[in-house]
Design a protein around this motif. Structure first.
Motif, PDB file in Angstrom:
ATOM      1  N   SER A 144      30.463  45.768  53.072  1.00  0.00           N
ATOM      2  CA  SER A 144      31.458  45.572  52.020  1.00  0.00           C
ATOM      3  C   SER A 144      32.186  44.267  52.271  1.00  0.00           C
ATOM      4  CB  SER A 144      32.477  46.723  52.009  1.00  0.00           C
ATOM      5  OG  SER A 144      31.866  47.947  51.650  1.00  0.00           O
ATOM      6  N   ASP A 145      32.589  43.608  51.180  1.00  0.00           N
ATOM      7  CA  ASP A 145      33.281  42.333  51.340  1.00  0.00           C
ATOM      8  C   ASP A 145      34.744  42.540  51.707  1.00  0.00           C
ATOM      9  OD1 ASP A 145      34.757  42.781  49.007  1.00  0.00           O
ATOM     10  OD2 ASP A 145      33.412  41.614  47.744  1.00  0.00           O
ATOM     11  N   ASP A 146      35.438  41.429  51.948  1.00  0.00           N
ATOM     12  CA  ASP A 146      36.808  41.510  52.437  1.00  0.00           C
ATOM     13  C   ASP A 146      37.751  42.133  51.412  1.00  0.00           C
ATOM     14  OD1 ASP A 146      38.876  40.788  54.457  1.00  0.00           O
ATOM     15  OD2 ASP A 146      39.606  39.500  52.838  1.00  0.00           O
ATOM     16  N   GLY A 147      37.482  41.905  50.110  1.00  0.00           N
ATOM     17  CA  GLY A 147      38.327  42.496  49.080  1.00  0.00           C
ATOM     18  C   GLY A 147      38.321  44.010  49.142  1.00  0.00           C
ATOM     19  N   VAL A 148      37.146  44.593  49.387  1.00  0.00           N
ATOM     20  CA  VAL A 148      37.046  46.050  49.528  1.00  0.00           C
ATOM     21  C   VAL A 148      37.850  46.518  50.733  1.00  0.00           C
ATOM     22  CG1 VAL A 148      35.466  47.934  50.098  1.00  0.00           C
ATOM     23  CG2 VAL A 148      34.828  46.278  48.348  1.00  0.00           C
ATOM     24  N   HIS A 149      37.709  45.833  51.858  1.00  0.00           N
ATOM     25  CA  HIS A 149      38.436  46.232  53.068  1.00  0.00           C
ATOM     26  C   HIS A 149      39.945  46.185  52.832  1.00  0.00           C
ATOM     27  CE1 HIS A 149      35.217  46.554  56.127  1.00  0.00           C
ATOM     28  NE2 HIS A 149      34.568  45.724  55.323  1.00  0.00           N
ATOM     29  N   ARG A 150      40.424  45.136  52.172  1.00  0.00           N
ATOM     30  CA  ARG A 150      41.859  45.008  51.945  1.00  0.00           C
ATOM     31  C   ARG A 150      42.376  46.084  50.997  1.00  0.00           C
ATOM     32  NH1 ARG A 150      43.174  39.451  49.816  1.00  0.00           N
ATOM     33  NH2 ARG A 150      40.980  39.283  49.255  1.00  0.00           N
ATOM     34  N   LEU A 151      41.648  46.340  49.925  1.00  0.00           N
ATOM     35  CA  LEU A 151      42.085  47.373  48.982  1.00  0.00           C
ATOM     36  C   LEU A 151      42.039  48.762  49.607  1.00  0.00           C
ATOM     37  CD1 LEU A 151      40.481  46.119  45.662  1.00  0.00           C
ATOM     38  CD2 LEU A 151      42.919  46.486  46.071  1.00  0.00           C
ATOM     39  N   MET A 152      41.019  49.036  50.416  1.00  0.00           N
ATOM     40  CA  MET A 152      40.954  50.326  51.097  1.00  0.00           C
ATOM     41  C   MET A 152      42.167  50.503  52.012  1.00  0.00           C
ATOM     42  SD  MET A 152      38.265  52.167  50.247  1.00  0.00           S
ATOM     43  CE  MET A 152      37.858  53.200  51.645  1.00  0.00           C
ATOM     44  N   ASN A 153      42.550  49.452  52.704  1.00  0.00           N
ATOM     45  CA  ASN A 153      43.722  49.529  53.579  1.00  0.00           C
ATOM     46  C   ASN A 153      44.996  49.744  52.758  1.00  0.00           C
ATOM     47  OD1 ASN A 153      44.751  49.329  56.313  1.00  0.00           O
ATOM     48  ND2 ASN A 153      45.741  47.437  55.650  1.00  0.00           N
ATOM     49  N   ASP A 154      45.089  49.086  51.595  1.00  0.00           N
ATOM     50  CA  ASP A 154      46.258  49.246  50.735  1.00  0.00           C
ATOM     51  C   ASP A 154      46.369  50.667  50.177  1.00  0.00           C
ATOM     52  OD1 ASP A 154      46.893  46.590  51.084  1.00  0.00           O
ATOM     53  OD2 ASP A 154      45.978  45.924  49.206  1.00  0.00           O
ATOM     54  N   CYS A 155      45.239  51.385  50.122  1.00  0.00           N
ATOM     55  CA  CYS A 155      45.215  52.694  49.468  1.00  0.00           C
ATOM     56  C   CYS A 155      45.121  53.862  50.444  1.00  0.00           C
ATOM     57  CB  CYS A 155      44.051  52.761  48.479  1.00  0.00           C
ATOM     58  SG  CYS A 155      44.211  51.618  47.098  1.00  0.00           S
ATOM     59  N   LEU A 156      45.361  53.614  51.719  1.00  0.00           N
ATOM     60  CA  LEU A 156      45.241  54.688  52.713  1.00  0.00           C
ATOM     61  C   LEU A 156      46.143  55.869  52.400  1.00  0.00           C
ATOM     62  CD1 LEU A 156      44.999  52.842  56.150  1.00  0.00           C
ATOM     63  CD2 LEU A 156      43.267  54.287  55.094  1.00  0.00           C
ATOM     64  N   ASP A 157      47.271  55.618  51.752  1.00  0.00           N
ATOM     65  CA  ASP A 157      48.242  56.688  51.516  1.00  0.00           C
ATOM     66  C   ASP A 157      48.141  57.291  50.118  1.00  0.00           C
ATOM     67  OD1 ASP A 157      49.043  54.412  50.207  1.00  0.00           O
ATOM     68  OD2 ASP A 157      51.169  54.598  50.723  1.00  0.00           O
ATOM     69  N   LYS A 158      47.131  56.919  49.326  1.00  0.00           N
ATOM     70  CA  LYS A 158      47.032  57.400  47.948  1.00  0.00           C
ATOM     71  C   LYS A 158      46.121  58.624  47.866  1.00  0.00           C
ATOM     72  CE  LYS A 158      47.856  52.844  45.941  1.00  0.00           C
ATOM     73  NZ  LYS A 158      49.231  53.107  45.497  1.00  0.00           N
TER      74      LYS A 158
END
Length: 463
Positions: free
Chosen positions: A69-83
């Protein structure tokens, strides 16, 4: 003058190096939680070291699942850990993005204009398939009950399906009529349906990307045969398309293959976002061609999360990050980007097929053309080769490659095959390295055949 206190050089947090820490000098707890906390970096590094014992995902050619997965996916996944995906009142924009994805997929699969489709995200294609099966069963039972007919013996007809359909049949009390393979066939053939479909058939599952060989079953021809059966017997049998992999390949590489909601008999489609949908692990999708095909009795309204929310799922709380990542990929790649990614994979699969065909001891079953980006093959002379494909898998594993060997389903279970999947991130150079290792492995096994060729895998592949 200010006073200063010296620090205890022997304190636990004063270790100069992770591998000189107190915890690194111990065997990590396995059965009981430790009494005291430990430094973050120490625990992280020690667990990371254990994970190095796992196989290299880039060399796992058995799995359909996303391994890059590209970096955008990694960043969004991290942003959504609490959702929490289920909590649509607290996270309304995540719910809105899920709805957008459903609309995008309904459009991609040619849902009829002027009538609203329905769908939802799931934890993967297996859960999505079970939801599709439940809708088939409920609609069949409602029709039978309305006609005053017994509704206690439902059956589902399919070819060589993935294990999730066997689970569905067992868990939800449905007879699974799995049609045996004919000689030379790798999937369900339309003319076989007449011997298995009857008034108790809740639906037929057609596979767009057979797990074993990676080709497509002929959905349009299956639909035509069910039209004929309905004309003869009056049984209106719907189709559920298990597009776990192919529903994210066919629209981009094979737009002329008619398999989706262009066929009125196709009631629902499931897919894996985390396979050729390119999303990270943990997301699948189910879409019904029209909303009325999802029985209202299967939908639950919950109000204890802060608002009234309909839900249809086998589980409850789950992360929202994978759904957000799926939407990100839809926006970032668009149709053209998905087409280029899948075409690159297909071209690499065809390259591999040509190399395997030229190698000598193999017969191709599927050459990467017309269906999934993959290759499947068998030994041309299993009895005379001096080794089995299981031996070959074991030899390749010594170089880190995970290439599965397994028998075809009944009635072709005397044929053992190997399968290589080409996914996003599996490069031409990587496959060239596999070809070189495959050639060396064959040469070694031919020069020094095992005393008794293996007749079953020494380790299992789960995908």
């Amino acid at each position: 003058m200010a006073l200063h206190q010296t620090k205890d050089a022997h304190a636990p947090d004063a270790d100069p190096d992770v591998f000189a820490s107190a915890l690194s000098g111990q065997i990590l707890p396995k059965y009981r939680m430790p009494e005291d906390p430990a430094p973050t970096e120490v625990v992280y590094q020690l667990i990371r070291n254990e994970l190095l014992l796992d196989g290299n995902a880039a060399q796992n050619l058995a799995t359909f699942c996303t391994t890059w997965s590209d970096d955008g996916v990694h960043r969004l996944m991290n942003d959504c850990l609490d959702k929490n995906m289920i909590d649509k009142d607290e996270y309304p924009q995540t719910a809105e993005i899920e709805a957008r994805c459903v609309n995008i997929l309904a459009d991609l699969w040619n849902a009829p204009a002027g009538s609203a489709a329905a769908g939802c995200s799931t934890t993967g294609s297996s859960e999505a398939a079970m939801l599709g099966g439940l809708a088939l069963k409920w609609r069949w039972r409602a029709r039978r009950t309305a006609q005053g007919l017994p509704a206690d013996r439902p059956n589902l007809v399919c070819g060589p399906v993935q294990i999730c359909w066997e689970k569905f049949a067992r868990y939800f009390d449905v007879e699974l009529r799995q049609v045996p393979l004919e000689p030379g066939a790798t999937g369900l053939r339309p003319h076989q349906l007449a011997a298995h479909v009857d008034e108790n058939t809740i639906g037929v599952v057609a596979i767009l990307g057979v797990t074993y060989t990676c080709d497509y079953e002929p959905v349009a021809e299956i639909a035509a045969e069910l039209d004929r059966i309905q004309a003869e017997h009056g049984w209106d049998v719907p189709i559920h398309v298990d597009g776990a992999s192919g529903a994210f390949v066919a629209p981009f590489l094979h737009p002329d293959v008619v398999w989706d909601f262009r066929l009125p008999r196709v009631a629902s489609v499931n897919t894996s976002g985390h396979k050729y949908g390119l999303a990270p692990l943990g997301v699948g999708w189910i879409v019904w061609r029209t909303a009325d095909l999802l029985p209202a009795e299967l939908v639950f309204d919950v109000d204890y999360l802060g608002g009234d929310m309909p839900t249809f799922a086998l589980n409850f709380s789950r992360p929202g990050g994978e759904v957000i990542a799926q939407y990100y990929l839809f926006l970032r790649l668009g149709r053209g980007g998905y087409r280029r990614v899948q075409q690159a994979c297909a071209d690499t699969a065809r390259y591999l097929a040509s190399e395997i065909a030229a190698m000598g001891p193999f017969t191709l079953l599927y050459d990467g053309r017309g269906a999934l980006p993959a290759v499947s093959y068998t030994l041309a002379d299993p009895a005379g080769a001096g080794f089995s494909l299981y031996d070959l898998s074991e030899r390749l594993r010594m170089r880190g490659w995970q290439v599965p060997s397994y028998p075809l389903p009944a009635d072709r279970d005397d044929t053992v095959i190997q399968r290589v999947l080409v996914r996003h991130g599996v490069t031409r150079d990587q496959i060239a390295l596999l070809v070189a290792d495959l050639r060396r492995a064959v040469e070694h096994l031919q020069a020094a055949p095992p005393p008794a060729p293996a007749t079953e895998p020494r380790s299992g592949f789960h995908h």
